[in-house]
Design a protein around this motif. Structure first.
Motif, PDB file in Angstrom:
ATOM      1  N   SER A 167     -11.216  -6.131   8.132  1.00 11.51           N
ATOM      2  CA  SER A 167      -9.693  -5.146   7.808  1.00 11.51           C
ATOM      3  C   SER A 167      -9.265  -4.462   8.554  1.00 11.51           C
ATOM      4  CB  SER A 167      -9.340  -4.881   5.986  1.00 11.51           C
ATOM      5  OG  SER A 167     -10.269  -3.207   5.880  1.00 11.51           O
ATOM      6  N   GLU A 168      -8.473  -3.861   9.039  1.00 10.36           N
ATOM      7  CA  GLU A 168      -7.932  -3.250   9.904  1.00 10.36           C
ATOM      8  C   GLU A 168      -8.200  -1.612   9.158  1.00 10.36           C
ATOM      9  OE1 GLU A 168      -3.290  -1.493  12.296  1.00 10.36           O
ATOM     10  OE2 GLU A 168      -3.595  -3.280  10.650  1.00 10.36           O
TER      11      GLU A 168
ATOM     12  N   ALA B  29      -7.736  -0.042  -6.962  1.00 10.77           N
ATOM     13  CA  ALA B  29      -7.496  -1.160  -6.068  1.00 10.77           C
ATOM     14  C   ALA B  29      -6.690  -1.620  -5.346  1.00 10.77           C
ATOM     15  CB  ALA B  29      -7.684  -2.086  -7.800  1.00 10.77           C
ATOM     16  N   GLU B  30      -5.329  -1.202  -6.384  1.00  9.99           N
ATOM     17  CA  GLU B  30      -3.699  -0.782  -5.483  1.00  9.99           C
ATOM     18  C   GLU B  30      -3.498  -0.615  -4.211  1.00  9.99           C
ATOM     19  OE1 GLU B  30      -1.100  -2.373  -7.472  1.00  9.99           O
ATOM     20  OE2 GLU B  30      -2.228  -2.599  -9.628  1.00  9.99           O
ATOM     21  N   TYR B  31      -4.249   0.119  -3.650  1.00  9.86           N
ATOM     22  CA  TYR B  31      -3.841   0.558  -2.305  1.00  9.86           C
ATOM     23  C   TYR B  31      -5.149  -0.290  -1.691  1.00  9.86           C
ATOM     24  CZ  TYR B  31      -2.064   4.712  -4.472  1.00  9.86           C
ATOM     25  OH  TYR B  31      -0.556   5.997  -5.188  1.00  9.86           O
ATOM     26  N   GLY B  32      -6.009  -1.093  -1.702  1.00  8.35           N
ATOM     27  CA  GLY B  32      -6.389  -1.740  -0.958  1.00  8.35           C
ATOM     28  C   GLY B  32      -7.593  -0.851   0.495  1.00  8.35           C
TER      29      GLY B  32
ATOM     30  N   PRO C 100       7.787   0.824  -9.322  1.00  2.62           N
ATOM     31  CA  PRO C 100       6.100  -0.076 -10.237  1.00  2.62           C
ATOM     32  C   PRO C 100       4.988  -0.002  -8.283  1.00  2.62           C
ATOM     33  CG  PRO C 100       8.055  -1.658  -9.611  1.00  2.62           C
ATOM     34  CD  PRO C 100       8.216  -0.061  -9.509  1.00  2.62           C
ATOM     35  N   TYR C 101       3.786  -0.488  -8.759  1.00  6.18           N
ATOM     36  CA  TYR C 101       2.941  -0.951  -7.618  1.00  6.18           C
ATOM     37  C   TYR C 101       4.067  -1.913  -7.216  1.00  6.18           C
ATOM     38  CZ  TYR C 101      -0.507   2.361  -8.869  1.00  6.18           C
ATOM     39  OH  TYR C 101      -1.636   3.879  -8.663  1.00  6.18           O
ATOM     40  N   PRO C 102       3.777  -2.375  -5.963  1.00 11.22           N
ATOM     41  CA  PRO C 102       3.246  -2.082  -4.311  1.00 11.22           C
ATOM     42  C   PRO C 102       3.705  -0.810  -4.375  1.00 11.22           C
ATOM     43  CG  PRO C 102       3.571  -3.623  -4.247  1.00 11.22           C
ATOM     44  CD  PRO C 102       3.710  -4.273  -5.572  1.00 11.22           C
ATOM     45  N   GLU C 103       4.817  -0.310  -4.473  1.00  8.53           N
ATOM     46  CA  GLU C 103       5.823   0.191  -3.686  1.00  8.53           C
ATOM     47  C   GLU C 103       5.233   1.719  -3.774  1.00  8.53           C
ATOM     48  OE1 GLU C 103       8.075  -3.486  -4.389  1.00  8.53           O
ATOM     49  OE2 GLU C 103       7.125  -1.977  -5.924  1.00  8.53           O
ATOM     50  N   ARG C 104       4.967   1.810  -5.078  1.00  7.26           N
ATOM     51  CA  ARG C 104       4.567   3.639  -5.303  1.00  7.26           C
ATOM     52  C   ARG C 104       3.711   3.727  -4.012  1.00  7.26           C
ATOM     53  NH1 ARG C 104       1.378   5.695 -10.993  1.00  7.26           N
ATOM     54  NH2 ARG C 104       0.783   7.526  -9.393  1.00  7.26           N
ATOM     55  N   CYS C 105       2.449   3.143  -3.708  1.00 10.46           N
ATOM     56  CA  CYS C 105       1.996   2.814  -2.927  1.00 10.46           C
ATOM     57  C   CYS C 105       2.031   3.354  -1.539  1.00 10.46           C
ATOM     58  CB  CYS C 105       0.377   1.822  -2.390  1.00 10.46           C
ATOM     59  SG  CYS C 105      -0.339   1.646  -3.751  1.00 10.46           S
ATOM     60  N   ASP C 106       3.033   2.186  -1.516  1.00 13.06           N
ATOM     61  CA  ASP C 106       3.778   3.074   0.014  1.00 13.06           C
ATOM     62  C   ASP C 106       4.033   4.815  -0.447  1.00 13.06           C
ATOM     63  OD1 ASP C 106       3.363   0.369   1.411  1.00 13.06           O
ATOM     64  OD2 ASP C 106       5.035  -0.265   0.426  1.00 13.06           O
TER      65      ASP C 106
END
Length: 215
Positions: free
Chosen positions: A2-3, A148-151, A177-183
């Motif tokens: 992963s980057e 885990a949602e943030y990878g 919601p996730y995954p938009e919340r992470c951003d």
């Protein structure tokens, strides 16, 4: 492989003033809201609401350190067990970004529904802020499973102190919601500054009065 995610380092000056304002504002808030603590304590002595004043749940904080977040209890006693004992409801809870609509959540009391709708249940988090576990402004602290949602961006998410108010909440809260919340949460990490914090704080206050995304 992963980057590797680039993490912005916050200046010592910013962290100093952020902590200074956290101490001053949380101390003042706890004094001003002391009648609210007393009123909720009295209401929790009767009927379905009867039980402890606070609900304490483990959340993941700065640099991955766990802590107990304080809220006015909005659920019945042993609420977590009620949810875990209903696999279907628990699956729906996870699928719905670790939340349930008030009308389908058997754990929430009538008083608790009002506390959540008005965001009054969040007031005890000024205790967490005064203790240095949270800041007034920052990404919302999550339970361990949500990381885990943030990878591969989880270290970036945990590189700043979590907050009682944040960009996610001021942008729509439960409506994002996730995954938009992470951003949204990670955008705060990239752009954090005293000016940005002030803007987010006022946007959150407006959202609270409008009850946007609160449940």
């Amino acid at each position: 492989m992963s980057e590797k995610v680039k993490i912005k380092q916050q200046s010592k000056s910013y962290l100093f003033w952020k902590r200074f304002f956290d101490i001053v504002l949380s101390s003042g808030a706890l004094v001003c809201f002391s009648p609210v603590f007393l009123a909720v304590f009295i209401m929790n002595r009767f009927g379905d609401n009867k039980g402890p004043l606070f609900y304490k749940q483990e959340r993941i904080g700065w640099h991955g350190k766990p802590f107990k977040i304080y809220k006015f209890r909005s659920m019945v006693v042993n609420a977590d067990k009620i949810l875990e004992n209903d696999p279907e409801l628990y699956a729906k809870y996870v699928a719905n970004n670790y939340k349930l609509e008030p009308e389908e959540d058997p754990r929430i009391t009538r008083l608790g529904e009002w506390l959540r709708k008005t965001s009054i249940d969040e007031i005890p988090q000024f205790i967490n802020i005064l203790r240095g576990e949270m800041s007034i402004i920052g990404p919302r602290p999550v339970v361990k499973k949500e990381l885990a949602e943030y990878g591969n961006r989880v270290d970036k998410f945990l590189s700043v102190k979590p907050g009682a108010m944040g960009l996610w909440q001021s942008s729509g809260r439960s409506n994002i919601p996730y995954p938009e919340r992470c951003d949204v949460e990670l955008k705060y990490v990239d752009e954090a500054s005293l000016a940005f914090d002030t803007k987010i704080m006022f946007k959150n206050i407006i959202s609270i009065f409008k009850s946007e995304g609160a449940y």
